[in-house]
Design an enzyme around this catalytic site. Structure first.
Site, PDB file in Angstrom:
ATOM      1  N   GLU A 118     -37.412   8.489 -25.965  1.00 32.35           N
ATOM      2  CA  GLU A 118     -38.546   9.406 -26.108  1.00 32.35           C
ATOM      3  C   GLU A 118     -39.263   9.200 -27.430  1.00 32.35           C
ATOM      4  O   GLU A 118     -38.708   9.506 -28.489  1.00 32.35           O
ATOM      5  CB  GLU A 118     -38.052  10.856 -26.035  1.00 32.35           C
ATOM      6  CG  GLU A 118     -37.379  11.233 -24.747  1.00 32.35           C
ATOM      7  CD  GLU A 118     -36.420  12.398 -24.932  1.00 32.35           C
ATOM      8  OE1 GLU A 118     -36.875  13.549 -25.004  1.00 32.35           O
ATOM      9  OE2 GLU A 118     -35.208  12.148 -25.054  1.00 32.35           O
ATOM     10  N   HIS A 154     -40.025  11.405 -20.250  1.00 35.73           N
ATOM     11  CA  HIS A 154     -38.573  11.531 -20.160  1.00 35.73           C
ATOM     12  C   HIS A 154     -37.995  10.677 -19.026  1.00 35.73           C
ATOM     13  O   HIS A 154     -37.194  11.151 -18.216  1.00 35.73           O
ATOM     14  CB  HIS A 154     -38.179  13.006 -20.014  1.00 35.73           C
ATOM     15  CG  HIS A 154     -36.806  13.328 -20.524  1.00 35.73           C
ATOM     16  ND1 HIS A 154     -35.665  13.059 -19.813  1.00 35.73           N
ATOM     17  CD2 HIS A 154     -36.389  13.876 -21.688  1.00 35.73           C
ATOM     18  CE1 HIS A 154     -34.616  13.454 -20.510  1.00 35.73           C
ATOM     19  NE2 HIS A 154     -35.030  13.944 -21.660  1.00 35.73           N
ATOM     20  N   HIS A 168     -37.304  21.147 -24.374  1.00 37.00           N
ATOM     21  CA  HIS A 168     -38.322  20.564 -23.484  1.00 37.00           C
ATOM     22  C   HIS A 168     -39.276  21.595 -22.887  1.00 37.00           C
ATOM     23  O   HIS A 168     -39.557  21.582 -21.684  1.00 37.00           O
ATOM     24  CB  HIS A 168     -37.636  19.776 -22.359  1.00 37.00           C
ATOM     25  CG  HIS A 168     -36.890  18.556 -22.823  1.00 37.00           C
ATOM     26  ND1 HIS A 168     -37.247  17.832 -23.946  1.00 37.00           N
ATOM     27  CD2 HIS A 168     -35.791  17.928 -22.308  1.00 37.00           C
ATOM     28  CE1 HIS A 168     -36.410  16.805 -24.091  1.00 37.00           C
ATOM     29  NE2 HIS A 168     -35.513  16.853 -23.130  1.00 37.00           N
TER      30      HIS A 168
HETATM   31  C1  GLA Z   1     -32.958  15.223 -23.838  1.00 34.13           C
HETATM   32  C2  GLA Z   1     -31.964  15.825 -24.753  1.00 34.13           C
HETATM   33  C3  GLA Z   1     -30.582  15.674 -24.176  1.00 34.13           C
HETATM   34  C4  GLA Z   1     -30.522  16.225 -22.782  1.00 34.13           C
HETATM   35  C5  GLA Z   1     -31.576  15.586 -21.933  1.00 34.13           C
HETATM   36  C6  GLA Z   1     -31.626  16.215 -20.572  1.00 34.13           C
HETATM   37  O1  GLA Z   1     -33.005  13.851 -23.898  1.00 34.13           O
HETATM   38  O2  GLA Z   1     -32.025  15.297 -26.052  1.00 34.13           O
HETATM   39  O3  GLA Z   1     -29.683  16.355 -24.985  1.00 34.13           O
HETATM   40  O4  GLA Z   1     -30.733  17.593 -22.809  1.00 34.13           O
HETATM   41  O5  GLA Z   1     -32.827  15.714 -22.526  1.00 34.13           O
HETATM   42  O6  GLA Z   1     -30.385  16.227 -19.965  1.00 34.13           O
END
Ligand code: GLA
Length: 387
Positions: free
Chosen positions: A351, A213, A139
């Site tokens: 997402e 997110h 991210h």
């Molecule tokens: C995303 C990732 C997960 C986790 C979340 C945050 O969705 O795919 O593995 O890291 O973010 O906790």
């Protein structure tokens, strides 16, 4: 441009609304159009002022978004009895958002999801990124777009009221090349759609993959497990991962696996099965390859239904992929709105995006943005109820 911005379905929907409106009086028009208001949310340690924008339509649906992380902070929708509830996780204070490590509601990037070993090679040059998820980058790195202060401007366009957040990510931020100009717009329509538009330009070639997110729980106000929510994903295949959640490069059919959500299936129905992929993800934490059937533009991607409240959520996108994360890392240690502990699998993240680790997989759709090109991406969340 990766995809044409406006899908045919949306064009049809808009022109339908125009036609229906043409006989309305100006007074009806003004009172039924969604409205946007702005207020201060808090002040950052460096003095930066964070603003929150509230979008509300005539059905009472309200979306709040703030300039810190271009984050969605709340979405209130009615259940089948007409009672409103907040269907996304978050916090009450800016301080909690600053400390947040779970990504409750922000825009994630510059590269949403993971890049293996936090490195990629582009045009013969290798770039090292911030490492913040085991050996990988996640991210956008240690200080991704979710920790940036964006500049928000409200807008009304036709019958949509919204806010556009802008941020310039400097050349080299978190290891990514190029000065990246980003804009994220949230627009609320009278038809209970939240339309999210992303735009980006760069002065050097660079990978870009931006996403929303939000953590969803359609019971409202964070109440209880999401294992009872019914999920449909319009995807016949997905990208299996290794134990660090990096795609192996294979595009595997979902047929006969716990990853087949082509018909509405309870999230909990197969999550406990013995399956290597579920073990690696600690549940669902995977990218599905949407069945675009050769179509560019906006296509339906997924639907979530909560049988208890009757709330539904439909997702359409111009993106090729869809990450579904079943809140596996939530363990009750993080306290959110109203001080409530957010327990294991009490929210899901949905997402729309390009595939994880795309810069290291030539066979995946490209995420490279070049100078002179404009990235445009749209995702639409539609809120409804079923009887
Ligand atoms: C995303 C990732 C997960 C986790 C979340 C945050 O969705 O795919 O593995 O890291 O973010 O906790």
């Amino acid at each position: 441009m990766r995809y044409s911005l406006v899908g045919l379905a949306l064009v049809a929907a808009c022109s339908g609304r125009e036609a229906a409106r043409s006989g309305d009086s100006a007074v009806t028009l003004a009172s039924s159009a969604p409205v946007v208001t702005r207020a201060t949310f808090g002040t950052l340690p460096d003095g930066g002022v964070v603003e929150q924008f509230s979008l509300k339509n005539a059905h009472g649906i309200e979306v709040r978004a703030m300039s810190y992380g271009a984050s969605i902070t709340s979405i209130k929708t009615p259940d089948r009895a007409g009672a409103f509830g907040d269907i996304v996780f978050g916090y009450d204070s800016l301080g909690a958002y600053i400390r947040d490590a779970s990504y409750f509601g922000p825009t994630v990037g510059r590269f949403a999801n993971r890049i293996a070993r936090a490195r990629f090679t582009l045009d013969g040059r290798t770039y090292a990124l911030a490492v913040n998820d085991g050996v990988n980058t996640l991210h956008g790195g240690r200080r991704g777009l979710n920790k940036a202060l964006w500049r928000g401007e409200p807008f009304t366009r036709g019958d949509t009221a919204g806010v556009t957040f802008r941020y310039t990510s400097p050349d080299g931020e978190e290891g990514y090349p190029g000065t990246l100009q980003l804009a994220v717009s949230y627009g609320l329509t009278p038809n209970n759609e939240l339309v999210i538009d992303y735009e980006a330009t760069t002065d050097k070639p660079t990978p870009v993959n931006v996403s929303q997110h939000g953590y969803w729980n359609l019971h409202g106000d964070g109440r209880g497990t999401i294992l009872d929510h019914l999920l449909t994903i319009d995807a016949s295949s997905y990208t299996p991962v290794d134990s660090t959640l990096i795609p192996t490069g294979k595009i595997a059919p979902v047929d006969g696996t716990p990853f087949d959500f082509r018909t509405p299936t309870a999230i909990g129905a197969r999550i406990g099965q013995t399956d290597t992929q579920l073990r690696f993800g600690k549940g669902y934490d995977h990218n599905w390859v949407l069945d675009r059937g050769g179509r560019t533009g906006l296509v339906h991607a997924a639907r979530v239904t909560d049988p208890t409240s009757g709330r539904t959520l439909d997702i359409a996108t111009t993106e090729p992929g869809f990450q579904f994360y079943s809140g596996n890392f939530l363990d009750g240690s993080v306290h959110g709105k109203g001080g409530q502990p957010y327990a294991h699998r009490t929210a899901i993240v949905l997402e729309t995006q390009h595939f994880p680790d795309s810069p290291n997989h030539a066979s995946f759709p490209s995420t490279i943005l070049r100078p002179g090109d404009t990235l445009r991406s749209r995702t639409v969340f539609t809120f409804g109820v079923t009887r």
